[in-house]
Design a protein around this motif. Sequence first.
Motif, PDB file in Angstrom:
ATOM      1  N   LYS A   1      82.063  89.714  45.271  1.00  0.00           N
ATOM      2  CA  LYS A   1      81.303  90.259  46.397  1.00  0.00           C
ATOM      3  C   LYS A   1      82.113  90.209  47.695  1.00  0.00           C
ATOM      4  CE  LYS A   1      76.618  89.655  44.640  1.00  0.00           C
ATOM      5  NZ  LYS A   1      75.293  89.008  44.822  1.00  0.00           N
ATOM      6  N   PHE A   2      83.049  89.274  47.767  1.00  0.00           N
ATOM      7  CA  PHE A   2      83.996  89.256  48.881  1.00  0.00           C
ATOM      8  C   PHE A   2      85.107  90.237  48.516  1.00  0.00           C
ATOM      9  CE2 PHE A   2      87.403  86.620  51.240  1.00  0.00           C
ATOM     10  CZ  PHE A   2      87.334  87.481  52.323  1.00  0.00           C
ATOM     11  N   LYS A   3      85.042  91.443  49.049  1.00  0.00           N
ATOM     12  CA  LYS A   3      85.894  92.538  48.593  1.00  0.00           C
ATOM     13  C   LYS A   3      87.382  92.297  48.822  1.00  0.00           C
ATOM     14  CE  LYS A   3      82.288  96.049  49.012  1.00  0.00           C
ATOM     15  NZ  LYS A   3      81.869  97.330  49.645  1.00  0.00           N
ATOM     16  N   ASN A   4      87.723  91.472  49.806  1.00  0.00           N
ATOM     17  CA  ASN A   4      89.139  91.208  50.069  1.00  0.00           C
ATOM     18  C   ASN A   4      89.740  90.199  49.105  1.00  0.00           C
ATOM     19  OD1 ASN A   4      89.189  92.975  52.268  1.00  0.00           O
ATOM     20  ND2 ASN A   4      88.466  91.391  53.666  1.00  0.00           N
ATOM     21  N   ARG A   5      88.905  89.567  48.302  1.00  0.00           N
ATOM     22  CA  ARG A   5      89.381  88.513  47.407  1.00  0.00           C
ATOM     23  C   ARG A   5      90.120  89.097  46.204  1.00  0.00           C
ATOM     24  NH1 ARG A   5      85.612  84.048  44.172  1.00  0.00           N
ATOM     25  NH2 ARG A   5      87.311  83.166  42.916  1.00  0.00           N
ATOM     26  N   SER A   6      91.288  88.517  45.911  1.00  0.00           N
ATOM     27  CA  SER A   6      92.085  88.968  44.766  1.00  0.00           C
ATOM     28  C   SER A   6      91.967  88.033  43.572  1.00  0.00           C
ATOM     29  CB  SER A   6      93.564  89.070  45.154  1.00  0.00           C
ATOM     30  OG  SER A   6      93.735  89.844  46.316  1.00  0.00           O
ATOM     31  N   GLY A   7      91.426  86.816  43.787  1.00  0.00           N
ATOM     32  CA  GLY A   7      91.323  85.863  42.692  1.00  0.00           C
ATOM     33  C   GLY A   7      91.242  84.440  43.213  1.00  0.00           C
ATOM     34  N   SER A   8      91.826  83.486  42.461  1.00  0.00           N
ATOM     35  CA  SER A   8      91.772  82.068  42.804  1.00  0.00           C
ATOM     36  C   SER A   8      93.096  81.393  42.493  1.00  0.00           C
ATOM     37  CB  SER A   8      90.673  81.353  42.006  1.00  0.00           C
ATOM     38  OG  SER A   8      89.429  81.982  42.148  1.00  0.00           O
ATOM     39  N   VAL A   9      93.419  80.376  43.288  1.00  0.00           N
ATOM     40  CA  VAL A   9      94.534  79.478  42.968  1.00  0.00           C
ATOM     41  C   VAL A   9      93.899  78.130  42.663  1.00  0.00           C
ATOM     42  CG1 VAL A   9      94.941  79.002  45.424  1.00  0.00           C
ATOM     43  CG2 VAL A   9      96.691  78.433  43.723  1.00  0.00           C
ATOM     44  N   ALA A  10      94.211  77.574  41.476  1.00  0.00           N
ATOM     45  CA  ALA A  10      93.459  76.425  40.976  1.00  0.00           C
ATOM     46  C   ALA A  10      94.367  75.228  40.664  1.00  0.00           C
ATOM     47  CB  ALA A  10      92.640  76.835  39.764  1.00  0.00           C
ATOM     48  N   GLY A  11      93.789  74.258  39.929  1.00  0.00           N
ATOM     49  CA  GLY A  11      94.382  72.945  39.768  1.00  0.00           C
ATOM     50  C   GLY A  11      95.793  72.897  39.232  1.00  0.00           C
ATOM     51  N   ASN A  12      96.125  73.782  38.306  1.00  0.00           N
ATOM     52  CA  ASN A  12      97.454  73.732  37.688  1.00  0.00           C
ATOM     53  C   ASN A  12      98.565  74.154  38.646  1.00  0.00           C
ATOM     54  OD1 ASN A  12      99.375  73.283  35.737  1.00  0.00           O
ATOM     55  ND2 ASN A  12      98.857  75.059  34.502  1.00  0.00           N
ATOM     56  N   ILE A  13      98.196  74.792  39.740  1.00  0.00           N
ATOM     57  CA  ILE A  13      99.169  75.070  40.809  1.00  0.00           C
ATOM     58  C   ILE A  13      99.003  74.058  41.939  1.00  0.00           C
ATOM     59  CG2 ILE A  13      99.682  76.670  42.712  1.00  0.00           C
ATOM     60  CD1 ILE A  13      99.509  78.943  40.683  1.00  0.00           C
ATOM     61  N   LEU A  14      97.767  73.781  42.329  1.00  0.00           N
ATOM     62  CA  LEU A  14      97.538  72.845  43.435  1.00  0.00           C
ATOM     63  C   LEU A  14      98.145  71.480  43.161  1.00  0.00           C
ATOM     64  CD1 LEU A  14      93.821  73.720  44.262  1.00  0.00           C
ATOM     65  CD2 LEU A  14      95.847  74.415  45.546  1.00  0.00           C
ATOM     66  N   LYS A  15      98.114  71.015  41.890  1.00  0.00           N
ATOM     67  CA  LYS A  15      98.616  69.673  41.579  1.00  0.00           C
ATOM     68  C   LYS A  15     100.130  69.554  41.787  1.00  0.00           C
ATOM     69  CE  LYS A  15      99.929  69.986  36.707  1.00  0.00           C
ATOM     70  NZ  LYS A  15      99.697  69.469  35.356  1.00  0.00           N
ATOM     71  N   ARG A  16     100.826  70.665  41.978  1.00  0.00           N
ATOM     72  CA  ARG A  16     102.272  70.654  42.197  1.00  0.00           C
ATOM     73  C   ARG A  16     102.622  70.348  43.648  1.00  0.00           C
ATOM     74  NH1 ARG A  16     104.434  73.545  37.539  1.00  0.00           N
ATOM     75  NH2 ARG A  16     102.623  73.889  36.198  1.00  0.00           N
ATOM     76  N   PHE A  17     101.577  70.146  44.468  1.00  0.00           N
ATOM     77  CA  PHE A  17     101.755  69.831  45.891  1.00  0.00           C
ATOM     78  C   PHE A  17     100.917  68.611  46.252  1.00  0.00           C
ATOM     79  CE2 PHE A  17     102.052  74.423  45.331  1.00  0.00           C
ATOM     80  CZ  PHE A  17     103.249  74.735  45.958  1.00  0.00           C
TER      81      PHE A  17
END
Length: 449
Positions: free
Chosen positions: A279-295
């Motif tokens: 519903k948020f038309k500008n949204r392309s997707g999500s960045v989640a735990g398997n990437i966030l945990k690298r920081f």
Amino acid sequence: MKKGFLLIILSFSLFNFSFSQDIFFIQNKKKSDKIKFKLINNLIVIPVEINGVTLSFLLDTGVTKPIIFNFLNVSDTLRIRNTEKIFLRGLGEGESVETLKSENNVVKIGDAIKLNQDLYAIYDTNLNFAPRLGFPVHGIIGYDLFKDLVVEINYSNRFIRLSEPYLYTYKSCNKCERLNLEFYKNKPYINGEVNIDKKDISVKLLIDSGGSDALWLFEDDSLGIKSSNKYFNDFLGHGLSGSVYGKRSKVKTFSLKSFSLKNANVAFPDSVYVSHAKKFKNRSGSVAGNILKRFNVIIDYKRAIITLNKNRYFNDKFKYNKSGIEIAHSGFRFVKEKDNNVTNSYGVSTKTDATSLAVNNRYKISLKPTYVIVELRKNSPAEKAGLRKGDIILSINNKSSYQFKLNQMIQMFYGNKGDRIKLRIERNYNIIDFKKILTFEFKLEDVFN
């Protein structure tokens, strides 16, 4: 003069106290507190005290309302009161979920406390994440905590630090990257870039610490956001409104400013399961735990910024389940096993264990966890070998399944191409007392190599 001065100070203190009931604040002189967490399948599980009862909650940047799951007797155990019925909508193709909204609850996370917290209790018995995580999870909390405090998430050392925003100072960090946060319906978004088919594409992504995957993208041919020719259809996860399915693939690179991750896992959920999220038309997707945990991450809603500093996980290869099966904890069963403890003349172990009973001097009967296949990917190595949903796993590679934690067993399915998996299972044929013990073998297959 002194009385007037005292009256002003007292009035100001009372004002501060009444105001602080509606926000999280830190109850110590440093105005900061450190809380250890468990990292399970890339998800952060923290201790949260609700009305004096300590529970385990997922820390989820993607959720706007704190939720408690059905299997608790919330009315009695937590003394939840002043309830009203409402409906919440989440990922999945199911209907909205019925919940009871409760007001005036006291919530504590370490030294952070909020005296007037709304909670949403879900009574749907299917919404229980504990079987798939192998660890009890009683609820989810996100926005209410992040909006009031600066939250540092140290994935490498597994702790969060909560700080009062007005006293928080940033340390200099030459290797860090700072990104602006944008908000839509109280959820945080950042801008990144993916390389698909040799084309760099700008994407706006929800920061979703409550997702265990790496990257989700919504397919959009006009922007060039689509899976490569190498993909497979798979179960992607379970949301508030049901299961989510879609394609699994890879992107050549995923970048957040100067940080670039190669061959990152990506999932393209089928549109029917994420219509609410889009519903948020500008949204392309999500960045989640398997990437966030690298920081190691600092999330600061007040200043609308997120700070990233890569940690020891940054260069880890992106792995995925190469077996095609998803397993979950499914209760307990009694198992006869050798007793290594000394027993007395009555056959009772001298080492106290509430889950076992010695039957003689050599054996004991113990209560052990049971694991069951809950999802099976079509044309996967496991399906081609003959396994089925509902099969109970008795052993894996000749070692009893109860000797593994759920996450340890799952990691075996993320192994290398060609690794052999041997499963001994119990299959129920839906006939009274007719069960069969079967053995299957297969090798892990890598779709992308």
